[in-house]
Design a protein around this motif. Sequence first.
Motif, PDB file in Angstrom:
ATOM      1  N   THR A   7      54.671  -7.881  28.152  1.00 17.53           N
ATOM      2  CA  THR A   7      55.236  -9.231  28.110  1.00 17.53           C
ATOM      3  C   THR A   7      56.646  -9.192  27.553  1.00 17.53           C
ATOM      4  N   ARG A   8      56.844  -8.424  26.488  1.00 22.78           N
ATOM      5  CA  ARG A   8      58.191  -8.333  25.894  1.00 22.78           C
ATOM      6  C   ARG A   8      59.200  -7.772  26.884  1.00 22.78           C
ATOM      7  N   ILE A   9      58.795  -6.752  27.619  1.00 23.43           N
ATOM      8  CA  ILE A   9      59.700  -6.157  28.607  1.00 23.43           C
ATOM      9  C   ILE A   9      60.046  -7.180  29.688  1.00 23.43           C
ATOM     10  N   PHE A  10      59.052  -7.901  30.178  1.00 21.04           N
ATOM     11  CA  PHE A  10      59.273  -8.896  31.236  1.00 21.04           C
ATOM     12  C   PHE A  10      60.219  -9.998  30.762  1.00 21.04           C
ATOM     13  N   ILE A  11      59.980 -10.530  29.563  1.00 17.93           N
ATOM     14  CA  ILE A  11      60.817 -11.606  29.042  1.00 17.93           C
ATOM     15  C   ILE A  11      62.245 -11.120  28.825  1.00 17.93           C
ATOM     16  N   ARG A  12      62.381  -9.894  28.336  1.00 19.66           N
ATOM     17  CA  ARG A  12      63.725  -9.330  28.143  1.00 19.66           C
ATOM     18  C   ARG A  12      64.459  -9.219  29.482  1.00 19.66           C
ATOM     19  N   GLN A  13      63.764  -8.785  30.511  1.00 20.96           N
ATOM     20  CA  GLN A  13      64.392  -8.647  31.824  1.00 20.96           C
ATOM     21  C   GLN A  13      64.788 -10.003  32.406  1.00 20.96           C
ATOM     22  N   LEU A  14      64.074 -11.052  32.036  1.00 22.65           N
ATOM     23  CA  LEU A  14      64.440 -12.386  32.505  1.00 22.65           C
ATOM     24  C   LEU A  14      65.785 -12.828  31.954  1.00 22.65           C
ATOM     25  N   LYS A  15      66.083 -12.387  30.742  1.00 30.10           N
ATOM     26  CA  LYS A  15      67.264 -12.872  30.050  1.00 30.10           C
ATOM     27  C   LYS A  15      68.496 -12.005  30.272  1.00 30.10           C
ATOM     28  N   VAL A  16      68.291 -10.790  30.785  1.00 30.90           N
ATOM     29  CA  VAL A  16      69.416  -9.864  30.963  1.00 30.90           C
ATOM     30  C   VAL A  16      69.410  -9.295  32.373  1.00 30.90           C
ATOM     31  N   LEU A  17      70.561  -9.310  33.012  1.00 25.97           N
ATOM     32  CA  LEU A  17      70.759  -8.680  34.319  1.00 25.97           C
ATOM     33  C   LEU A  17      71.687  -7.491  34.112  1.00 25.97           C
ATOM     34  N   HIS A  18      71.274  -6.317  34.569  1.00 26.53           N
ATOM     35  CA  HIS A  18      72.034  -5.091  34.304  1.00 26.53           C
ATOM     36  C   HIS A  18      72.417  -4.395  35.606  1.00 26.53           C
ATOM     37  N   ALA A  19      73.627  -3.876  35.649  1.00 23.16           N
ATOM     38  CA  ALA A  19      74.078  -3.040  36.769  1.00 23.16           C
ATOM     39  C   ALA A  19      74.895  -1.896  36.198  1.00 23.16           C
ATOM     40  N   GLU A  20      74.672  -0.701  36.712  1.00 22.04           N
ATOM     41  CA  GLU A  20      75.400   0.467  36.218  1.00 22.04           C
ATOM     42  C   GLU A  20      75.878   1.317  37.388  1.00 22.04           C
ATOM     43  N   LYS A  21      76.717   2.303  37.064  1.00 22.28           N
ATOM     44  CA  LYS A  21      77.284   3.209  38.069  1.00 22.28           C
ATOM     45  C   LYS A  21      77.913   2.425  39.217  1.00 22.28           C
ATOM     46  N   ILE A  22      78.701   1.431  38.823  1.00 17.00           N
ATOM     47  CA  ILE A  22      79.353   0.575  39.817  1.00 17.00           C
ATOM     48  C   ILE A  22      80.546   1.312  40.399  1.00 17.00           C
ATOM     49  N   LEU A  41      77.739  -3.388  33.901  1.00 16.68           N
ATOM     50  CA  LEU A  41      77.800  -4.818  33.617  1.00 16.68           C
ATOM     51  C   LEU A  41      76.444  -5.289  33.110  1.00 16.68           C
ATOM     52  N   ASP A  42      76.463  -6.074  32.030  1.00 16.86           N
ATOM     53  CA  ASP A  42      75.268  -6.765  31.539  1.00 16.86           C
ATOM     54  C   ASP A  42      75.564  -8.256  31.490  1.00 16.86           C
ATOM     55  N   VAL A  43      74.665  -9.038  32.066  1.00 16.10           N
ATOM     56  CA  VAL A  43      74.774 -10.496  32.019  1.00 16.10           C
ATOM     57  C   VAL A  43      73.590 -11.010  31.214  1.00 16.10           C
ATOM     58  N   GLU A  44      73.872 -11.794  30.193  1.00 16.55           N
ATOM     59  CA  GLU A  44      72.806 -12.326  29.335  1.00 16.55           C
ATOM     60  C   GLU A  44      73.008 -13.817  29.158  1.00 16.55           C
ATOM     61  N   TYR A  45      71.889 -14.555  29.191  1.00 16.80           N
ATOM     62  CA  TYR A  45      71.964 -16.008  29.044  1.00 16.80           C
ATOM     63  C   TYR A  45      71.332 -16.423  27.727  1.00 16.80           C
ATOM     64  N   SER A  46      72.030 -17.236  26.961  1.00 17.07           N
ATOM     65  CA  SER A  46      71.502 -17.793  25.720  1.00 17.07           C
ATOM     66  C   SER A  46      71.224 -19.272  25.938  1.00 17.07           C
ATOM     67  N   GLU A  47      69.936 -19.612  26.004  1.00 10.78           N
ATOM     68  CA  GLU A  47      69.565 -21.023  26.202  1.00 10.78           C
ATOM     69  C   GLU A  47      69.974 -21.856  24.995  1.00 10.78           C
ATOM     70  N   ARG A  48      69.806 -21.287  23.809  1.00 10.38           N
ATOM     71  CA  ARG A  48      70.124 -22.034  22.583  1.00 10.38           C
ATOM     72  C   ARG A  48      71.588 -22.435  22.554  1.00 10.38           C
ATOM     73  N   GLU A  49      72.476 -21.511  22.940  1.00 13.84           N
ATOM     74  CA  GLU A  49      73.911 -21.783  22.902  1.00 13.84           C
ATOM     75  C   GLU A  49      74.438 -22.293  24.237  1.00 13.84           C
ATOM     76  N   ASN A  50      73.550 -22.336  25.259  1.00 11.29           N
ATOM     77  CA  ASN A  50      73.949 -22.739  26.608  1.00 11.29           C
ATOM     78  C   ASN A  50      75.166 -21.925  27.056  1.00 11.29           C
ATOM     79  N   LEU A  51      75.014 -20.598  26.983  1.00 10.41           N
ATOM     80  CA  LEU A  51      76.137 -19.706  27.215  1.00 10.41           C
ATOM     81  C   LEU A  51      75.696 -18.499  28.045  1.00 10.41           C
ATOM     82  N   SER A  52      76.534 -18.148  29.022  1.00  8.07           N
ATOM     83  CA  SER A  52      76.320 -16.916  29.788  1.00  8.07           C
ATOM     84  C   SER A  52      77.332 -15.878  29.317  1.00  8.07           C
ATOM     85  N   GLN A  53      76.822 -14.743  28.846  1.00  9.86           N
ATOM     86  CA  GLN A  53      77.688 -13.676  28.372  1.00  9.86           C
ATOM     87  C   GLN A  53      77.725 -12.558  29.397  1.00  9.86           C
ATOM     88  N   MET A  54      78.927 -12.191  29.819  1.00 11.80           N
ATOM     89  CA  MET A  54      79.114 -11.096  30.759  1.00 11.80           C
ATOM     90  C   MET A  54      79.855  -9.979  30.036  1.00 11.80           C
TER      91      MET A  54
END
Length: 380
Positions: free
Chosen positions: A251-266, A322-335
């Motif tokens: 469950t922890r892994i799934f929830i973490r993946q919901l909040k973060v989008l990752h791309a590497e070796k771009i 690139l890592d994209v993370e969303y903070s619902e509390r702060e209503n902020l998308s961090q790239m």
Amino acid sequence: MADMYDGQNACAENSMDTSMISIRHLCKQYPNVTPLRDINLEIKKGEVISIIGPSGTGKSTLLRCINLLETPTKGEIVVDGVITTDKKCKVNLVRQKMGMVFQSFNLFAHKSVIENIMMGQVDLLGRSRQEAYDRGMELLRTIGLADKALAYPDELSGGQKQRAAIARTLAMEPEIILFDEPTSALDPTMTGEVLSVIRRLAGQGMTMMIVTHEMKFAREVSTRILYMDQGEIYEDGTPEQIFEHPRRERTRIFIRQLKVLHAEKISRNFDFPAFMTRLEEFGRRQQMAQRRIYAMQLAVEEVLMMKLLPAAAKEGARDISLDVEYSERENLSQMRFSYSGPAIDLFDDDEDLSGRIIKGISKEMEHTFADGINHFLINI
């Protein structure tokens, strides 16, 4: 209840059970796969239960077994005191207690919206056509589609079709509604239309089970969350527990993946169209406004395609991620962009078009350089 059974005592009522739905040791097996393994679940009147988890873990199969669209291999399902898995139960009468809304709408194309809503009322509930029409129009007014009563399904948007399908379900006066990914085929605007209707039903105390990928909605509307994985109810808890303090590892892994989008070796060979689709899906799961999703996609274009990849081409192969993370509390998308190579500041040239675009869509920007790696933070 007696008219739901063939033969006396053939399908006993469980008068001691206060649950709307009780599931005991439910299994569903196919020749090469077992989508459900020993499911045990109690659902009380007025509960709103969202079912989340990876694709292919049995979420939709569970709903279809509850409604007996799929026949369970083993186990028992009790709906409002009726053992529906008893072979002598009159399934169609039991199903009248349960409405089901599918992702594909399932409206009759050759009938108008109001005719779609009237059919079941007349054929199954025995209402007169006038009674069915009056109830149908009442529901259409409630969901904002009264002006579409005489329209045909192909004249409606996807969101309007799904709202009409919900009205058709409500017209049958169900005690329980099962939603199987009701927004998966809709764009963000249409998704909002449908979720507002479901949210209103939750506020009215309707008992509901919802298979959904709309996590912010699930958190807002649900009384309980079921996380399913590998055909099992892996974790069952309140929205706060599941989304903020999951107890179990998967469950922890799934929830973490919901909040973060990752791309590497771009690199130049990176599949940008596919990533842009992933980015949009990520934004939709967080119920971001389309404007914010577009701003994130624009940042990817300007930072990666216009800045970092050309720089990497000059310097030779470099690691870009690139890592994209969303903070619902702060209503902020961090790239967070990372680039291994000489120090390069994307934000220092006021005359550079890409720099001006990035500044225009950002709430905050920051560049740091340490251990041969550039880190760019863009908050949107």
